[in-house]
Enzyme design. Structure first.
Site, PDB file in Angstrom:
ATOM      1  N   PRO A  54     116.527-102.147 -11.592  1.00  0.00           N
ATOM      2  CA  PRO A  54     116.145-100.897 -12.241  1.00  0.00           C
ATOM      3  C   PRO A  54     115.060-100.161 -11.458  1.00  0.00           C
ATOM      4  CG  PRO A  54     116.357-102.632 -13.851  1.00  0.00           C
ATOM      5  CD  PRO A  54     116.501-103.290 -12.503  1.00  0.00           C
ATOM      6  N   GLU A  55     115.247 -98.856 -11.297  1.00  0.00           N
ATOM      7  CA  GLU A  55     114.310 -98.029 -10.549  1.00  0.00           C
ATOM      8  C   GLU A  55     113.556 -97.116 -11.510  1.00  0.00           C
ATOM      9  OE1 GLU A  55     113.777 -98.668  -7.537  1.00  0.00           O
ATOM     10  OE2 GLU A  55     115.576 -99.719  -6.845  1.00  0.00           O
ATOM     11  N   HIS A 113     119.167-116.082 -22.762  1.00  0.00           N
ATOM     12  CA  HIS A 113     118.279-115.303 -21.889  1.00  0.00           C
ATOM     13  C   HIS A 113     117.403-114.299 -22.650  1.00  0.00           C
ATOM     14  CE1 HIS A 113     120.681-117.134 -18.815  1.00  0.00           C
ATOM     15  NE2 HIS A 113     121.729-116.398 -19.086  1.00  0.00           N
TER      16      HIS A 113
END
Length: 270
Positions: free
Chosen positions: A2-3, A91
């Site tokens: 992710p940016e 998770h």
């Protein structure tokens, strides 16, 4: 991973559910991440009110009177607002609980970071080295021109250096350079003031459009509502090697720069 647009999308998604709320409990089911989740998170955060949710580079910051929760989504992390008793998925590593709802961190690869920092967040070792924010007024053509003087590295690698400019990852660097008409391999120091002006505006435009679209669908990334972003489907060059340029029809080219795939149009970019 992710940016900036993906992180900004998540920031805006969780803020209405978190700001002004008091933490009632913290559940850490798995502390082994890129940096271990500190014991202070569960010990000191309950009872604290989250005063603001913000972003610095690719880091989410949840500010409280006694400190700040720093979150990095890593390669596969995501945050969702869920009821505290919502069934756990594999998770789901950490819950920050606010009474009747929880902020749940999910990360299959465990490359993310959740940290608790009691001092000024600007002094955190992950925050202190970060460069200028591309969406800030300080980032503009004159700044870019000054910063690139004497730099021999490719302009794409310059854009992706977080110590100089934060949050412009591989997709957004490629797309910004296309919009500005600049080849990725051009030495940064050779850009004229006019081209720096175009590129700075292209970076801002590309990031704003990506935020509006909810970011890019990148592997496991989803926003705080569980929905993927769609910016990548509208890309001009990224991931389109061999396909015709959307502007001129020339096949898009691909090469590896800095161990990352780079895409450009040999006709529109020079």
């Amino acid at each position: 991973m992710p940016e900036l647009p993906e992180v900004e999308t998540t920031c805006r998604g969780i803020a209405p559910h978190v700001e002004g709320r008091t933490v009632t409990a913290v559940a850490v089911r798995e502390a082994r991440m890129r940096r271990p989740v500190p014991a202070g998170l569960a010990a000191e955060l309950p009872g604290q009110t989250i005063e603001a949710v913000s972003r610095r580079g690719k880091y989410l910051l949840l500010r409280a009177p006694a400190g700040t929760v720093l979150i990095h989504l890593g390669m596969s992390g995501s945050l969702r607002v869920v009821p505290p008793d919502a069934p756990l998925r594999k998770h789901d590593h950490v819950d920050i609980i606010f009474g009747a709802q929880a902020l749940r961190y999910h990360d299959p690869r465990r490359f993310g970071v959740i940290d608790w920092w009691g001092g000024p967040i600007e002094t955190h070792p992950l925050i202190a080295p970060l460069g200028i924010e591309p969406l800030s007024p300080a980032f503009n053509g004159p700044w870019l021109y000054r910063a690139t003087r004497g730099r021999r590295s490719a302009i794409k690698l310059f854009l992706m250096d977080a110590h100089t400019l934060v949050g412009v990852g591989n997709i957004y660097a490629s797309e910004s350079l296309f919009r500005a008409g600049i080849r990725p391999a051009t030495p940064a120091g050779r850009l004229s003031a006019a081209r720096c002006e175009r590129l700075a505006e292209a970076v801002k435009e590309t990031l704003r459009l990506a935020i509006q679209a909810g970011g890019s669908t990148l592997r496991d990334f989803v926003g705080s509502d569980g929905e993927p972003g769609y910016f990548q489907q509208e890309a001009f060059v990224y991931g389109r090697a061999g396909l015709p340029c959307r502007q001129c029809g020339t096949p898009i080219r691909q090469q590896v720069m800095g161990q990352r795939s780079t895409f450009w149009c040999p006709t529109c970019q020079h």
